[in-house]
Enzyme design. Structure first.
Site, mmCIF file in Angstrom:
data_model
loop_
_atom_site.group_PDB
_atom_site.id
_atom_site.type_symbol
_atom_site.label_atom_id
_atom_site.label_comp_id
_atom_site.label_asym_id
_atom_site.label_seq_id
_atom_site.Cartn_x
_atom_site.Cartn_y
_atom_site.Cartn_z
ATOM 1 N N CYS A 6 -2.263 -3.737 9.064
ATOM 2 C CA CYS A 6 -1.894 -4.713 8.027
ATOM 3 C C CYS A 6 -1.641 -3.934 6.744
ATOM 4 C CB CYS A 6 -3.004 -5.745 7.834
ATOM 5 S SG CYS A 6 -2.661 -6.955 6.529
ATOM 6 N N CYS A 13 4.649 -9.622 5.351
ATOM 7 C CA CYS A 13 3.972 -8.902 6.427
ATOM 8 C C CYS A 13 4.348 -7.438 6.284
ATOM 9 C CB CYS A 13 4.375 -9.452 7.799
ATOM 10 S SG CYS A 13 3.644 -8.548 9.189
#
Length: 289
Positions: free
Chosen positions: A75, A222
């Site tokens: 992430c 993202c």
């Protein structure tokens, strides 16, 4: 006792990608899937970054949970948020973390901008992974009929800590990704599901994307998808190896470094607030991973 009950957390975001960070470095059990889901009901997030004691000199070991309770390997936006907190805590501008996808280095670029070294992308079909062998992952054999927009076909696939499928379109905003995303995320071709990105390349140094994030849904940003799209665009000669990736939440600077094939992502972080997980809300959740 729940790993999260009565634990303090920090809420941050990277370009609108909602991140909750909980510090478990003093010791705690792994977080169960239903516990991560219960935490998301109290404090909505895209990813929960759980910090555990680091090994071999790293600053922390990090487990990353999506809001549906599943775990993610990477992430980028969350790592920048963690780096910002640990940098403020220690005074160090360069930090090293462990994740299930491998070691991750982060450093302060300028002000509230942080860079994350996301490592090298993986391209082989069984590294993505795909359910069947495909020799060229720059454009795989997959078609999807969209009801109100042109059909989607021949996505590029990349593993950037997580599996990603990138469909090249003229306008990423022309599609109802909230409807399309879940169906493609769970397509039989992706045994571990996939992040689904619609991408356009308006110029040689610019990529525009929207992403349906595996385990979290439609997101403003993202980071691993931005990296995957940048790499996929360069593999197809749509762009060079240094690009700006525009997401609904803002811009990331991405470089696919030639010297070692590592992908660097640079962007901002934003602090929102602190809180504490309510033990009563977590009472029904499991306590094992």
């Amino acid at each position: 006792m729940s790993a999260l009950a009565n634990r303090d957390f920090v809420k941050m975001n990277g370009l609108g990608n909602e991140i909750v960070i909980v510090d478990l470095r003093q010791g705690a059990s792994p977080i169960a899937a239903d516990e991560a889901r219960a935490a998301a009901r109290q404090e909505p997030y895209d990813q929960l970054m759980a910090l555990y004691p680091g090994r071999d000199g790293s600053d922390a070991s990090i487990r990353i949970y999506n809001s549906d309770g599943s775990e993610a390997g990477a992430c980028g936006n969350g790592m920048r948020c963690v780096a910002s907190l640990i940098s403020a805590e220690t005074g160090r501008t360069t930090l090293n973390f462990e994740t299930s996808a491998g070691p991750v280095s982060c450093w302060r670029a300028a002000g509230l901008l942080f860079t994350v070294d996301m490592g090298a992308p993986r391209f082989r079909w069984d590294e993505i992974p795909l359910a069947v062998a495909m020799p060229d992952t720059r454009a795989i054999d997959l078609q999807f009929a969209s009801p109100d927009a042109p059909a989607l076909s021949s996505p590029s696939v990349v593993n950037m800590g997580n599996p990603h499928a990138i469909f090249w379109v003229d306008d990423p905003h022309a599609y109802d990704l909230r409807q399309i995303g879940p169906r493609l995320e769970h397509h039989k071709l992706f045994p571990e599901r996939a992040n689904i990105t619609l991408a356009a390349t308006p110029s040689r140094d610019h990529v525009v994307i929207r992403t349906w994030e595996r385990g979290a849904g439609l997101t403003k940003a993202c980071g691993s998808a931005a990296c995957a799209a940048a790499v996929a665009a360069a593999r197809l000669s749509r762009t060079g190896r240094k690009v700006t990736v525009t997401l609904p939440g803002g811009d990331l600077a991405i470089e696919w470094r030639e010297s070692d094939d590592h992908v660097l992502t640079t962007g901002p972080v934003e602090y929102e607030h602190r809180g504490r997980f309510d033990a009563a809300l977590l009472a029904g959740a499991g306590v094992t991973a």
